[in-house]
Structure formats: C-alpha cells, structure tokens
Scaffold this motif. Structure first.
Motif, PDB file in Angstrom:
ATOM      1  N   ALA A 151      -1.674   7.354   7.487  1.00 33.63           N
ATOM      2  CA  ALA A 151      -0.965   7.667   6.242  1.00 33.63           C
ATOM      3  C   ALA A 151      -1.996   7.659   5.122  1.00 33.63           C
ATOM      4  CB  ALA A 151       0.135   6.649   5.977  1.00 33.63           C
ATOM      5  N   TYR A 152      -2.269   8.839   4.550  1.00 34.76           N
ATOM      6  CA  TYR A 152      -3.330   8.993   3.564  1.00 34.76           C
ATOM      7  C   TYR A 152      -2.750   9.487   2.241  1.00 34.76           C
ATOM      8  CZ  TYR A 152      -6.390   8.758   7.630  1.00 34.76           C
ATOM      9  OH  TYR A 152      -7.029   8.354   8.772  1.00 34.76           O
ATOM     10  N   ALA A 153      -3.410   9.128   1.155  1.00 29.29           N
ATOM     11  CA  ALA A 153      -3.063   9.664  -0.155  1.00 29.29           C
ATOM     12  C   ALA A 153      -4.295  10.294  -0.773  1.00 29.29           C
ATOM     13  CB  ALA A 153      -2.521   8.567  -1.067  1.00 29.29           C
ATOM     14  N   LEU A 154      -4.107  11.464  -1.385  1.00 30.76           N
ATOM     15  CA  LEU A 154      -5.125  12.086  -2.228  1.00 30.76           C
ATOM     16  C   LEU A 154      -4.724  11.763  -3.661  1.00 30.76           C
ATOM     17  CD1 LEU A 154      -5.547  15.646  -0.643  1.00 30.76           C
ATOM     18  CD2 LEU A 154      -7.128  13.728  -0.491  1.00 30.76           C
ATOM     19  N   ARG A 202       9.753   6.050  -1.109  1.00 32.53           N
ATOM     20  CA  ARG A 202       8.429   5.706  -0.581  1.00 32.53           C
ATOM     21  C   ARG A 202       8.570   4.760   0.610  1.00 32.53           C
ATOM     22  NH1 ARG A 202       6.891   5.377  -6.100  1.00 32.53           N
ATOM     23  NH2 ARG A 202       7.012   3.107  -6.057  1.00 32.53           N
ATOM     24  N   SER A 203       9.462   3.799   0.503  1.00 37.07           N
ATOM     25  CA  SER A 203       9.688   2.873   1.614  1.00 37.07           C
ATOM     26  C   SER A 203      10.230   3.613   2.830  1.00 37.07           C
ATOM     27  CB  SER A 203      10.670   1.769   1.192  1.00 37.07           C
ATOM     28  OG  SER A 203      10.151   1.019   0.115  1.00 37.07           O
ATOM     29  N   LYS A 258       7.439   5.441   4.559  1.00 32.97           N
ATOM     30  CA  LYS A 258       6.634   4.502   5.346  1.00 32.97           C
ATOM     31  C   LYS A 258       7.327   4.172   6.663  1.00 32.97           C
ATOM     32  CE  LYS A 258       3.363   2.358   4.436  1.00 32.97           C
ATOM     33  NZ  LYS A 258       1.943   2.595   4.812  1.00 32.97           N
ATOM     34  N   GLU A 259       8.644   3.961   6.621  1.00 36.74           N
ATOM     35  CA  GLU A 259       9.393   3.660   7.849  1.00 36.74           C
ATOM     36  C   GLU A 259       9.317   4.830   8.819  1.00 36.74           C
ATOM     37  OE1 GLU A 259      13.353   2.718   6.718  1.00 36.74           O
ATOM     38  OE2 GLU A 259      12.773   0.990   5.491  1.00 36.74           O
ATOM     39  N   ILE A 260       9.471   6.047   8.284  1.00 35.55           N
ATOM     40  CA  ILE A 260       9.404   7.235   9.137  1.00 35.55           C
ATOM     41  C   ILE A 260       8.009   7.384   9.727  1.00 35.55           C
ATOM     42  CG2 ILE A 260       9.515   9.759   9.122  1.00 35.55           C
ATOM     43  CD1 ILE A 260      11.712   9.497   6.983  1.00 35.55           C
ATOM     44  N   HIS A 261       6.988   7.121   8.923  1.00 36.72           N
ATOM     45  CA  HIS A 261       5.616   7.222   9.415  1.00 36.72           C
ATOM     46  C   HIS A 261       5.378   6.262  10.564  1.00 36.72           C
ATOM     47  CE1 HIS A 261       1.307   5.974   9.384  1.00 36.72           C
ATOM     48  NE2 HIS A 261       1.178   7.272   9.500  1.00 36.72           N
ATOM     49  N   ARG A 262       5.844   5.025  10.414  1.00 32.27           N
ATOM     50  CA  ARG A 262       5.657   4.047  11.498  1.00 32.27           C
ATOM     51  C   ARG A 262       6.423   4.456  12.755  1.00 32.27           C
ATOM     52  NH1 ARG A 262       5.648   0.170   7.091  1.00 32.27           N
ATOM     53  NH2 ARG A 262       7.932   0.057   7.180  1.00 32.27           N
ATOM     54  N   ALA A 263       7.580   5.054  12.561  1.00 35.00           N
ATOM     55  CA  ALA A 263       8.405   5.427  13.709  1.00 35.00           C
ATOM     56  C   ALA A 263       7.876   6.657  14.440  1.00 35.00           C
ATOM     57  CB  ALA A 263       9.839   5.678  13.246  1.00 35.00           C
ATOM     58  N   LEU A 264       7.309   7.614  13.692  1.00 33.49           N
ATOM     59  CA  LEU A 264       6.956   8.902  14.286  1.00 33.49           C
ATOM     60  C   LEU A 264       5.482   9.054  14.635  1.00 33.49           C
ATOM     61  CD1 LEU A 264       9.095  11.300  12.056  1.00 33.49           C
ATOM     62  CD2 LEU A 264       9.725  10.123  14.175  1.00 33.49           C
ATOM     63  N   LEU A 283      -0.848   3.855  -3.705  1.00 34.64           N
ATOM     64  CA  LEU A 283      -1.194   2.544  -3.157  1.00 34.64           C
ATOM     65  C   LEU A 283      -0.065   1.942  -2.333  1.00 34.64           C
ATOM     66  CD1 LEU A 283      -3.080   1.026  -6.232  1.00 34.64           C
ATOM     67  CD2 LEU A 283      -4.034   2.233  -4.272  1.00 34.64           C
ATOM     68  N   THR A 284       1.191   2.316  -2.622  1.00 36.66           N
ATOM     69  CA  THR A 284       2.306   1.777  -1.841  1.00 36.66           C
ATOM     70  C   THR A 284       2.594   2.618  -0.602  1.00 36.66           C
ATOM     71  OG1 THR A 284       3.876   2.951  -3.272  1.00 36.66           O
ATOM     72  CG2 THR A 284       3.427   0.644  -3.788  1.00 36.66           C
ATOM     73  N   PHE A 285       2.182   3.888  -0.607  1.00 38.07           N
ATOM     74  CA  PHE A 285       2.450   4.741   0.554  1.00 38.07           C
ATOM     75  C   PHE A 285       1.342   4.690   1.598  1.00 38.07           C
ATOM     76  CE2 PHE A 285       1.513   8.802   2.632  1.00 38.07           C
ATOM     77  CZ  PHE A 285       2.660   8.944   3.408  1.00 38.07           C
ATOM     78  N   ALA A 286       0.097   4.739   1.142  1.00 33.24           N
ATOM     79  CA  ALA A 286      -1.013   5.052   2.045  1.00 33.24           C
ATOM     80  C   ALA A 286      -1.675   3.822   2.650  1.00 33.24           C
ATOM     81  CB  ALA A 286      -2.056   5.882   1.305  1.00 33.24           C
ATOM     82  N   ASP A 287      -2.160   4.006   3.893  1.00 32.89           N
ATOM     83  CA  ASP A 287      -3.052   3.018   4.504  1.00 32.89           C
ATOM     84  C   ASP A 287      -4.459   3.158   3.936  1.00 32.89           C
ATOM     85  OD1 ASP A 287      -0.934   2.234   6.199  1.00 32.89           O
ATOM     86  OD2 ASP A 287      -1.453   3.814   7.631  1.00 32.89           O
TER      87      ASP A 287
END
Length: 366
Positions: A37-40, A180-181, A184-190, A205-209
C-alpha cells in the motif's frame, strides 16, 4: 497482481528536453512490491499525477520503462495492463443502479453471474452501499457516487494494481477517515498493490505502508510514516510533513558544534567534512523544541501562543528567525521573552536541503 518497477523513468511535456528543468518528472528508479500500500504525496504540480498516469498507460514516458513483474508494459495501452483506476471525481453511470454500476467491470469481462453477484455484495458491504444497491446513481450525493466509483475499482479481484488519484476530494470530511480505514481493510483482505495519490499528508500517512514524497518532479524520499517524520531526508519533507512542519534554521557547523546567530549548540554527531555549499541548515521538529523560562536555554521572543487542542504551540523568534516550539503544561507564558531547549536526539543537519550524516559523539547513535 504485480510488482511494479520504474526503470530510469522520466517524462517531459515539451519536445526535445535537454536539462532537468525541462522534465515534469525527473528520473525515477523505484520498485513497488506486490501487495504493498503506497502513497504518492506532494503539492499540486509536483509530478505525482503524471507518474500515476504513466503507470496506468494514459501517458507514455519520454524515457525509461515500466515493468509489471518482469513484463515490459511501457508501450501497452491502459486496457492491456489489467489495472483499475479511481479518479478525483466520480465516474459512474447515472442511468444504472448502484448494483449495475458495481457489476459493470465484471460483466464486461464475462464473469459468471453468480460470482458477480457475490462480489458485488462483498464490496457493497465494505463500502456501506447495501441499502442503496437498487437505487439509480443519479439520485445519490457526490460522496455516495464516489463510493460507487471506489467500488468499481475494487470489485475486480484479479487486477495487477489499483491506482487512486485523490479519490476522497468530494467526500465529506467526517466520512474520509471511515473510507481510509475501509480501504486499509480491503487492502489487507485482497493483497492487491495499491497506489494512492494525494496532497493531504493525513491521507497518505494513514493509508500507506510506505510513502513516496515528491517535490518539483523528483522523488525526495521514500519511507514509512515514522521514517519520514523522525528522519526527513530533505528539508522539503520536514516542512511538508507535520503540523506545524519542521523548523529549518540557517547555521554554521564546525565538528560537533552548530552555531545559530552566534549561539553554540553541542550536537550528538560530528560533521568533519561538510560539502562545499552556500546553505547549511539545522532542522528540528516543533515537538522536540520546548519553551522554557527566560535564562534556561536559547533566548527567544514569544510572538504568540496557538492552542491547537491537543497541544500548545509557541510561535517565537530566535535571532530574527521564526521558530515553532511546544509549550509544556507547567510553563506559564506571562511575557514576551523566554528560552527554548532542543532535544538533541532529533536535530538534523542539511546541506542544500539534503540530510547529511555525521559520526556519533560520546556514544550517541548516528
């Protein structure tokens, strides 16, 4: 799903670019691992949307290659890259129901009806759209339409990556944290690579690893939120991330001593061979500068105290330079003269904006 490699990537909108200033996107070599999970992150005009459009295939780079895993996709059109993209403003079909909108990407790919229905229900639950599945999209608010747009990007389980271009711009502020939360849940699941473009540091900062900070067409630092906050590699990162941003003070450095307007500060690192430059600066975040009674530290003039709810921030002046400092609860401010003390563990030295390393002094960590 894919690992995305940017290989000597650069882009100029003007023909025949000759110098770095001619490039909207300066050379980048970077790898996004599969499932990250990245942020630009950066201000408007820094090149982040250009980079996202190159990854998606909407823009062909002037130089370099893009690899999905080991496959060169530089010359492939968007539809051949198997990515999903969510834009700043909602992209929905107003004449369709919410259910039909969510199912559309799967229907186009001839996914069986039972699997499509199951997937639509899953995404609708995650985005709290279940109660409006049968309503026409034209009758919904802008933030609900953007949730549909997010759902259309998320509904395909086989995509190489999902690209988000400032997707929460039209979302009501009280819903942004929730969404945003949810992402993050969808990212962890998929376990799908997600790249999220934003100028909002809180979103990044709250979305990205890992966050990729961009400035003037260049990547100035890539790191975890903690790394960006605690050890900014560039003064722009220190200034851009944090509220208020990092204090940047012109200084002179000799070995393990910094001089600010004639005042000597003992550093925890020694800088024996500074680069030849016109600009040496000391950086420290307001959280690590404490306001103290007059005579117990570096003298300052207090201009005002801002109460930001969770803390008090003193706006002070030191040797003609503005400085922000934290105000401890037990320190009353009754006059315009006071002192500040630096937590020396969090002092950084920069040359022409770039962090430089020193040798630890007296057992201190570098």
């Amino acid at each position: 799903m894919a690992r995305i490699t940017l290989d000597h990537l650069a882009h100029a909108y003007k023909p025949d670019p000759q110098t770095p200033k001619d490039y909207a996107l300066k050379e980048i070599n970077h790898v996004w691992r599969q499932g990250g999970a990245y942020a630009l992150l950066g201000p408007s005009g820094c090149g982040k949307t250009t980079l996202l459009n190159i990854i998606s295939g909407l823009v062909r780079p002037t130089r370099g290659r893009i690899l999905f895993d080991d496959r060169d996709v530089t010359d492939l059109p968007t539809e051949a890259r198997n990515i999903a993209q969510v834009f700043q403003f909602p992209v929905v079909y107003d004449t369709m129901s919410v259910r039909e909108n969510l199912a559309f990407p799967l229907k186009n790919r001839h996914v069986p009806r039972d699997r499509t229905a199951q997937r639509v229900e899953e995404i609708a639950r995650l985005l709290d759209l279940t109660r409006v599945l049968e309503r026409k999209a034209s009758n919904l608010t802008a933030d609900m339409k953007q949730k549909i747009s997010l759902g259309r990007g998320l509904v395909r389980p086989d995509v190489a990556a999902i690209l988000f271009d400032e997707p929460l711009t039209v979302i009501d502020p009280h819903l942004k944290w929730q969404l945003r939360s949810t992402l993050k849940e969808i990212h962890r699941a998929l376990d799908i690579t997600m790249i999220y473009v934003t100028h909002d540091q809180t979103e990044a900062l709250t979305f990205a690893d890992r966050v990729v900070v961009m400035h003037d067409g260049a990547v100035v630092q890539t790191g975890t939120p903690d790394e960006l906050f605690e050890r900014p590699a560039h003064t722009f990162v220190g200034h851009f991330i944090g509220s208020p941003g990092m204090n940047i003070l012109p200084c002179r450095v000799e070995g393990a001593t910094a001089f600010i307007g004639g005042k000597a500060i003992d550093l925890q690192r020694a800088y024996r061979a500074l680069p030849r430059t016109e600009r040496i600066e000391l950086g420290i975040r307001p959280e690590f500068v404490r306001l103290q009674p007059r005579g117990s530290g570096l003298p300052v003039k207090v201009r005002r105290i801002d109460d930001i709810g969770r803390a008090r921030i003193a706006r002070v002046e030191m040797n003609g330079r503005a400085l922000a400092a934290s105000v401890p609860d037990n320190i009353p401010v009754t006059c315009d003269e006071a002192s500040v003390a630096f937590d020396m563990r969090y002092v950084h030295i920069y040359a022409d904006g770039h962090l430089i390393s020193g040798e630890p002094v007296g057992g201190h960590a570098a």
